[in-house]
Design a protein around this motif. Structure first.
Motif, PDB file in Angstrom:
ATOM      1  N   LEU A  99       0.782  -1.262   0.046  1.00 23.66           N
ATOM      2  CA  LEU A  99       0.043   0.073   0.085  1.00 23.66           C
ATOM      3  C   LEU A  99       0.905   1.225   0.006  1.00 23.66           C
ATOM      4  N   SER A 100       1.909   1.329   0.870  1.00 27.64           N
ATOM      5  CA  SER A 100       2.864   2.251   0.792  1.00 27.64           C
ATOM      6  C   SER A 100       3.449   2.579  -0.557  1.00 27.64           C
ATOM      7  N   LEU A 101       3.798   1.466  -1.030  1.00 27.58           N
ATOM      8  CA  LEU A 101       4.325   1.520  -2.321  1.00 27.58           C
ATOM      9  C   LEU A 101       3.478   2.410  -3.617  1.00 27.58           C
ATOM     10  N   PHE A 102       2.148   1.837  -3.538  1.00 27.48           N
ATOM     11  CA  PHE A 102       1.410   2.337  -4.332  1.00 27.48           C
ATOM     12  C   PHE A 102       0.905   3.903  -4.104  1.00 27.48           C
ATOM     13  N   PHE A 103       0.909   4.200  -2.776  1.00 27.08           N
ATOM     14  CA  PHE A 103       0.748   5.599  -2.107  1.00 27.08           C
ATOM     15  C   PHE A 103       1.674   6.454  -2.804  1.00 27.08           C
ATOM     16  N   MET A 104       2.893   5.789  -2.896  1.00 29.23           N
ATOM     17  CA  MET A 104       4.166   6.728  -3.231  1.00 29.23           C
ATOM     18  C   MET A 104       4.110   6.855  -4.694  1.00 29.23           C
ATOM     19  N   ILE A 105       3.904   6.042  -5.425  1.00 29.53           N
ATOM     20  CA  ILE A 105       3.410   6.112  -6.864  1.00 29.53           C
ATOM     21  C   ILE A 105       2.482   7.091  -7.268  1.00 29.53           C
ATOM     22  N   PHE A 106       1.303   6.975  -6.526  1.00 29.90           N
ATOM     23  CA  PHE A 106       0.346   7.863  -6.573  1.00 29.90           C
ATOM     24  C   PHE A 106       0.660   9.300  -6.386  1.00 29.90           C
ATOM     25  N   SER A 107       1.367   9.336  -5.339  1.00 28.06           N
ATOM     26  CA  SER A 107       1.814  10.808  -4.798  1.00 28.06           C
ATOM     27  C   SER A 107       2.636  11.506  -5.824  1.00 28.06           C
ATOM     28  N   ARG A 108       3.562  10.562  -6.516  1.00 24.32           N
ATOM     29  CA  ARG A 108       4.411  11.113  -7.694  1.00 24.32           C
ATOM     30  C   ARG A 108       3.701  11.457  -8.632  1.00 24.32           C
ATOM     31  N   TYR A 162      13.358  12.797  -1.739  1.00 22.39           N
ATOM     32  CA  TYR A 162      12.413  12.057  -1.000  1.00 22.39           C
ATOM     33  C   TYR A 162      11.889  10.763  -1.358  1.00 22.39           C
ATOM     34  N   THR A 163      11.886  10.548  -2.799  1.00 21.20           N
ATOM     35  CA  THR A 163      11.412   9.370  -3.342  1.00 21.20           C
ATOM     36  C   THR A 163      12.490   8.348  -2.995  1.00 21.20           C
ATOM     37  N   PHE A 164      13.648   8.794  -3.126  1.00 20.50           N
ATOM     38  CA  PHE A 164      14.717   7.711  -2.598  1.00 20.50           C
ATOM     39  C   PHE A 164      14.838   7.443  -1.055  1.00 20.50           C
ATOM     40  N   LEU A 165      14.358   8.396  -0.276  1.00 25.60           N
ATOM     41  CA  LEU A 165      14.233   7.935   1.135  1.00 25.60           C
ATOM     42  C   LEU A 165      13.122   7.182   1.087  1.00 25.60           C
ATOM     43  N   TRP A 166      12.080   7.161   0.658  1.00 30.57           N
ATOM     44  CA  TRP A 166      10.837   6.557   0.662  1.00 30.57           C
ATOM     45  C   TRP A 166      11.061   5.033   0.258  1.00 30.57           C
ATOM     46  N   ILE A 167      11.726   4.923  -0.864  1.00 25.89           N
ATOM     47  CA  ILE A 167      12.050   3.464  -1.253  1.00 25.89           C
ATOM     48  C   ILE A 167      13.114   2.738  -0.368  1.00 25.89           C
ATOM     49  N   ILE A 168      14.038   3.529   0.267  1.00 27.17           N
ATOM     50  CA  ILE A 168      14.989   2.964   1.166  1.00 27.17           C
ATOM     51  C   ILE A 168      14.381   2.471   2.378  1.00 27.17           C
ATOM     52  N   THR A 169      13.279   3.315   2.612  1.00 26.52           N
ATOM     53  CA  THR A 169      12.634   3.004   4.063  1.00 26.52           C
ATOM     54  C   THR A 169      11.839   1.540   3.734  1.00 26.52           C
ATOM     55  N   LEU A 170      11.197   1.514   2.529  1.00 22.22           N
ATOM     56  CA  LEU A 170      10.464   0.278   2.420  1.00 22.22           C
ATOM     57  C   LEU A 170      11.038  -0.675   2.237  1.00 22.22           C
ATOM     58  N   MET A 171      12.339  -0.598   1.746  1.00 25.37           N
ATOM     59  CA  MET A 171      13.218  -1.978   1.737  1.00 25.37           C
ATOM     60  C   MET A 171      13.807  -2.118   3.152  1.00 25.37           C
TER      61      MET A 171
END
Length: 200
Positions: A99-108, A162-171
């Motif tokens: 859900l967070s991944l989809f939320f990130m894509i949607f926000s982008r 911000y996107t880089f930080l989000w992806i690193i957090t997900l990983m």
């Protein structure tokens, strides 16, 4: 030659000065309006960027709350904490990550639309005043788009980080989930056991 007395001449000069001052006043008024509208446009995109970062913070808060809740529940029930997540909580954790991944894509996507909207509004502001000012004056007021391009560059850098930080957090949370889940560890071990052994 037309003879003009001093009083008439002074009146003409005063009228001319008043006309010039009026035009200068209108010029600066128009200039300030252009700058104000551009600043408002950029401000709205910055607000969208702030919303993007706030979405990341909310996502991070959900993960931390979920992990802490499961961990505290284990402690209260005096269960083994070597593996915090069972099958149900592991599936919920994976669902939250997706859900967070989809939320990130949607926000982008929303942010990209706002950037495109800002670009269109910026061009419309320039076109709107071409009936009042010549193109050279408009470009001079806007510093040949230098400030606008600088804002766009700064915006793109922030979006990237911000996107880089989000992806690193997900990983990171995905790794923690695998390490702290008996269900995912068992699933991984089953896959490894199913792989054929190579004989030398």
């Amino acid at each position: 030659n037309i003879l003009i007395d001093d009083n008439t001449f002074n009146s003409i000069l005063s009228a001319n000065n008043t006309y010039i001052k009026g035009n200068i006043s209108k010029y600066f008024e128009t200039k300030n309006k252009i700058i104000e509208q551009v600043e408002q446009t950029v401000s709205k995109v910055n607000q969208s960027l702030d919303t993007f970062f706030n979405n990341f913070q909310k996502s991070l808060f959900v993960f931390i709350s979920f992990f802490l809740t499961v961990f505290i529940y284990k402690i209260i029930n005096k269960a083994e904490v070597d593996k915090i997540f069972n099958k149900e909580t592991s599936i919920i954790g994976l669902g939250l990550l997706l859900l967070s991944l989809f939320f990130m894509i949607f926000s982008r996507v929303i942010l990209s639309l706002d950037k495109e909207r800002m670009k269109n509004r910026y061009e419309k502001v320039k076109d709107r005043y071409k009936d009042v000012l010549i193109t050279e004056d408009i470009e001079k007021i806007l510093n040949n788009d230098e400030e606008y391009l600088s804002e766009i560059s700064y915006l793109n850098k922030r979006v990237y980080w911000y996107t880089f930080l989000w992806i690193i957090t997900l990983m990171l949370f995905l790794i923690i989930l695998f390490l702290a889940s008996d269900y995912l560890e068992l699933y991984s071990n089953v896959d490894n056991n199913l792989k054929p052994n190579c004989c030398c």
